[in-house]
Design an enzyme around this catalytic site. Structure first.
Site, mmCIF file in Angstrom:
data_model
loop_
_atom_site.group_PDB
_atom_site.id
_atom_site.type_symbol
_atom_site.label_atom_id
_atom_site.label_comp_id
_atom_site.label_asym_id
_atom_site.label_seq_id
_atom_site.Cartn_x
_atom_site.Cartn_y
_atom_site.Cartn_z
ATOM 1 N N ARG A 79 15.603 11.589 19.364
ATOM 2 C CA ARG A 79 16.763 10.908 19.947
ATOM 3 C C ARG A 79 17.911 10.916 18.944
ATOM 4 N NH1 ARG A 79 17.003 5.501 23.725
ATOM 5 N NH2 ARG A 79 19.275 5.452 23.927
ATOM 6 N N ALA A 83 6.442 5.868 13.278
ATOM 7 C CA ALA A 83 5.146 5.577 12.646
ATOM 8 C C ALA A 83 4.250 6.811 12.602
ATOM 9 C CB ALA A 83 4.453 4.449 13.400
ATOM 10 N N HIS A 139 -0.409 20.524 -7.502
ATOM 11 C CA HIS A 139 -1.378 21.513 -7.966
ATOM 12 C C HIS A 139 -0.659 22.863 -7.999
ATOM 13 C CE1 HIS A 139 -1.914 21.326 -3.484
ATOM 14 N NE2 HIS A 139 -1.735 22.624 -3.622
ATOM 15 N N ASN A 149 0.800 -1.228 0.000
ATOM 16 C CA ASN A 149 0.000 0.000 0.000
ATOM 17 C C ASN A 149 0.833 1.279 0.000
ATOM 18 O OD1 ASN A 149 -2.324 -1.541 -0.007
ATOM 19 N ND2 ASN A 149 -2.562 -1.484 2.201
#
Length: 488
Positions: A457, A434, A383, A352
């Site tokens: 970190r 994430a 755009h 995906n």
């Protein structure tokens, strides 16, 4: 009108008609593309119009431009008939029954067999078949073509059409079933040992070459190759339900040990598609447009993806890269015109992903990078934004596009659902957490996370080996202090 000699078979037919038609109306037996080409050539070369076509296929008959051959009966004084079909004895018998004399009243290009034996065929145009061709339906349209067939070759409902100067070699242990193969002018086609062709339609046009390596299997494929095209397929290649469409000026090189299953490939004029040794591609759909370029290194695995490379764009992927997904997933590359995407070696990305490289921009990714599920990258806004006062484009004019790019260093890890936008630079050995959004410079050997991503970190190194107790698993070259800390 002075006759001009030409070795092209359509020109040759036009010459024959001019020599013998004696002012009669010219009829072409067979309503198909080649018949139209002959009609055009007659008009161009000798200003001879084609009155109409005849065809034994009743589905084609419209009684306007296409009629049943029975309309020719007893009218040899009115019509001169051109027959550009594969040789059929029944057609020759039928035209003779209608009262037409060979060459005087009709010209059948393929009716010129000089020698026909179990292992040898030769016609008056210099075309030859050497080897066991029993059961093969074939037609030579042109001159001096040669087919060499090896041992243990079988044919079933296969038609081969060869234009002038084609050389075809079909060697041992080759199985051809229900194939329709057209080979046009100046083509060189070689199908090597242990190949299997089943339900294929292969059209190879002018000046094209196609070499299929050893142990190749082609099943239910449709392959079209146009002018000036070169296609090499290496040893141990497998094609299953593939669609390959190649236009003029295209060069496709497939090296040893390539595996395709249900893959589709389209390449436009002057495009380049090079796939090196050991690649495995399943449910992949590749489109390379005019002057576009895809170069894949060795041992690349791709499953269920859609890649589109537009005009003058480039996609380079290094050896050992993997594009993986589980059931229901897919990934997409869209490389717009004049854009560039370059991926280094040993790249891994999961399902995906959506990566869009806008026209005139770049995405550059280093070696040994790992990217998780649902990765998104955009190298531009996709755009246009204008300043209302100045009426100027402030985000996507040519100058701005040239400066926009994404640069990801070596050994970078992107977590689940990370989005990377233009003007991002990520240093070697870093991790992006994430669901982060990155649009900035991230230094080496650090962890960045958040929306927008910020360094949380420094001085880290990472390994794909879960639970490792040896920092050397990270790769010695990637165990470094974060650059900003070193400068302090």
């Amino acid at each position: 009108m002075e006759k001009k000699h030409n070795d092209n078979w359509i020109d040759y037919i036009a010459d024959k008609v001019y020599e013998n038609y004696n002012g009669r109306q010219v009829i072409i037996w067979g309503a198909f593309e080649t018949a139209n080409n002959i009609s055009d050539k007659l008009k161009e070369r000798y200003d001879i119009d084609t009155a109409f076509y005849v065809d034994g296929n009743t589905v084609k008959v419209d009684n306007d431009q296409i009629f049943s051959p029975n309309c020719l009966y007893g009218k040899a004084d009115k019509y001169y008939v051109v027959i550009p079909l594969t040789f059929y004895q029944t057609v020759k018998e039928r035209i003779s029954e209608y009262g037409y004399r060979e060459e005087i009243d009709y010209y059948y290009f393929c009716d010129c067999i000089v020698r026909q034996e179990p292992n040898y065929y030769e016609d008056a145009h210099g075309n030859k078949i050497i080897g066991k061709y029993e059961g093969l339906k074939f037609g030579f349209f042109g001159f001096n073509s040669t087919i060499e067939i090896g041992e243990n070759v079988s044919f079933k409902d296969t038609c081969l059409y060869f234009y002038s100067n084609s050389t075809v070699q079909i060697r041992g242990n080759v199985d051809l079933k229900e194939n329709l193969i057209h080979i046009y002018n100046d083509s060189n086609i070689q199908i090597s040992d242990n190949a299997e062709l089943k339900n294929n339609k292969i059209h190879i046009l002018n000046n094209s070459s196609m070499l299929v390596g050893n142990n190749t299997q082609l099943k239910e494929n449709t392959v079209h190759i146009s002018n000036h095209t070169v296609m090499f397929i290496g040893d141990n290649t497998k094609f299953r339900e593939c669609h390959v469409t190649i236009h003029s000026g295209v060069r496709i090189v497939l090296a040893d040990c390539i595996y395709f299953e249900k893959a589709k490939m389209y390449a436009g004029d002057n495009a380049r598609l090079e796939i090196k040794c050991g690649c495995m591609m399943k449910d992949l759909h590749i489109s390379v447009y005019e002057c576009g370029e895809i170069v894949l290194g060795e041992k690349i695995e791709v499953t269920g993806d859609v890649w589109e490379v537009r005009e003058n764009a480039k996609l380079h992927i290094g050896s050992g890269s993997r594009f993986l997904y589980s059931t229901g997933g897919t990934g997409t590359f869209h490389i717009a015109a004049d854009a560039m995407m370059d991926i280094g070696k040993n790249f891994t990305i999961l399902k995906n992903y959506r990566i869009v490289v806008a026209s005139g921009t770049k995405i550059l990714i280093g070696n040994d990078c790992v990217m998780s599920f649902n990765i998104t990258m955009y190298s531009s806004d996709l755009h246009s934004i204008f300043d209302v006062i100045t009426e100027e484009n402030i985000n996507s004019n040519d100058k701005i596009k040239k400066e926009r790019k994404i640069v990801i260093g070596n050994h970078v890890w992107l977590g689940v659902s990370v989005t990377v936008l233009y003007n991002t630079q990520i240093g070697d050995g870093s991790i992006i957490g994430a669901m982060s959004l990155v649009k900035s410079k991230v230094p080496n050997n650090c962890i960045a996370a958040g929306n927008p991503a910020k360094v949380i970190r420094h001085n880290i190194a990472w390994s794909v080996n879960d639970g490792s107790d040896d920092i050397l698993d990270c790769g010695e070259e990637y165990i470094n202090l974060t650059e900003e800390i070193q400068k302090e």
